[in-house]
Design an enzyme around this catalytic site. Sequence first.
Site, PDB file in Angstrom:
ATOM      1  N   GLN A 161       0.813  -1.199  -0.035  1.00 48.16           N
ATOM      2  CA  GLN A 161       0.013  -0.054   0.082  1.00 48.16           C
ATOM      3  C   GLN A 161       0.815   1.279   0.021  1.00 48.16           C
ATOM      4  OE1 GLN A 161      -3.048   0.694  -0.321  1.00 48.16           O
ATOM      5  NE2 GLN A 161      -3.806  -1.536  -0.657  1.00 48.16           N
ATOM      6  N   SER A 162       2.034   0.988  -0.682  1.00 45.09           N
ATOM      7  CA  SER A 162       3.044   2.302  -0.637  1.00 45.09           C
ATOM      8  C   SER A 162       2.387   3.372  -1.361  1.00 45.09           C
ATOM      9  CB  SER A 162       4.406   1.900  -1.518  1.00 45.09           C
ATOM     10  OG  SER A 162       4.796   3.260  -1.784  1.00 45.09           O
TER      11      SER A 162
END
Length: 342
Positions: free
Chosen positions: A82-83
């Site tokens: 989920q960067s």
Amino acid sequence: MDRVNTMIDLTAYPRVALGHLPTPLEPLPRLSATLGGPEIWIKRDDCTGLAGGGNKTRKLEFLMGDALNRVAESVITVGALQSNHVRQTAAAAARLGLHCEVVLTDKVDHREDAYRTSGNVLLDDLLGAYVHVVKDGAASDAKVAEVRERLRAENRPPYVVPIGGSNWVGAIGYVNCADEIEAQARQLDLRFDLIVHASSSAGTQSGLLAGLQALRSRTQVLGVNVDSKDPAPLVTRIETLTGALTGRLGAPEVAVERIRINSDYIGSGYGQPTPEMVEAVRMVSEFEGILLDPVYTGKAMSALIGLIRTGGLDSRTRRVLFLHTGGYPGLFAYTEALRTGR
Ligand SMILES: *Cc1c(COP(=O)(O)O)cnc(C)c1O
């Protein structure tokens, strides 16, 4: 947006305009009133404009400037599943017509389906990035090496952006932010005692500290560690990066006492929700109509709220600036953790 008169000359560094800058700087009157502590303001770096915005946009202006300067035709970067950094890099590459491959490490033990299908990982795909998912850091390094070799062989010279965009080139983006904050404060005729923000790969905090140092500002910076309960590795990274930046800016070195980190609000680890994070996200939403995120800004705000409630801030702290570093797409990866059942 009104222009601001910045003071630090960054024209020596190649730069691509990607952000909607300057970002707004606004008071949070209802949140300040309900907490009954110092006046709280917010710097809206969630509004940098690049595919959902966030702090990586400022870094990417200089990183992509460097990439184009080196005649790169493709970009590789890495991050967690989920960067936000990866999402903004994918957007910057799309905007500049560069081929983009990203290596995501599936290391956060968060069981919701949405964590693997929605939020940033969905946006990476929409933004045209080629996504590789790996299990750990060693596999990520190996995959980056493999992709880099392939792109070289295909005659598409790759530029590798480090995790979080946090080398000295990227951190110049936050020297620029410090300059912008000081200029806006001068315009409003006020002074901030403390800037609070989420800190992880050190670029944001290093850039802010070096920029404030170049301006001889007395404003303190408190990084809220969202990576580890142990601040030592982060402090070391910040010392290295601020050294590289102040050297280039011709500013005095940042004293180690100015590198302030709070690691008390991380809970069980990076990307793991805490009740305090959920409360902070809900409070800022309900009192100010502003969306934080579950991994970074929610924890940073939970620290600010916790410190105000427990008297943990220096009593001379009258006015605090919360640096909103973005990340709201992450909310959609944590729907179960954030739901209250109301
Ligand atoms: C990357 C990120 C941070 C941390 O910034 P660093 O420069 O890596 O310390 C904070 N907030 C959000 C939303 C981020 O995506």
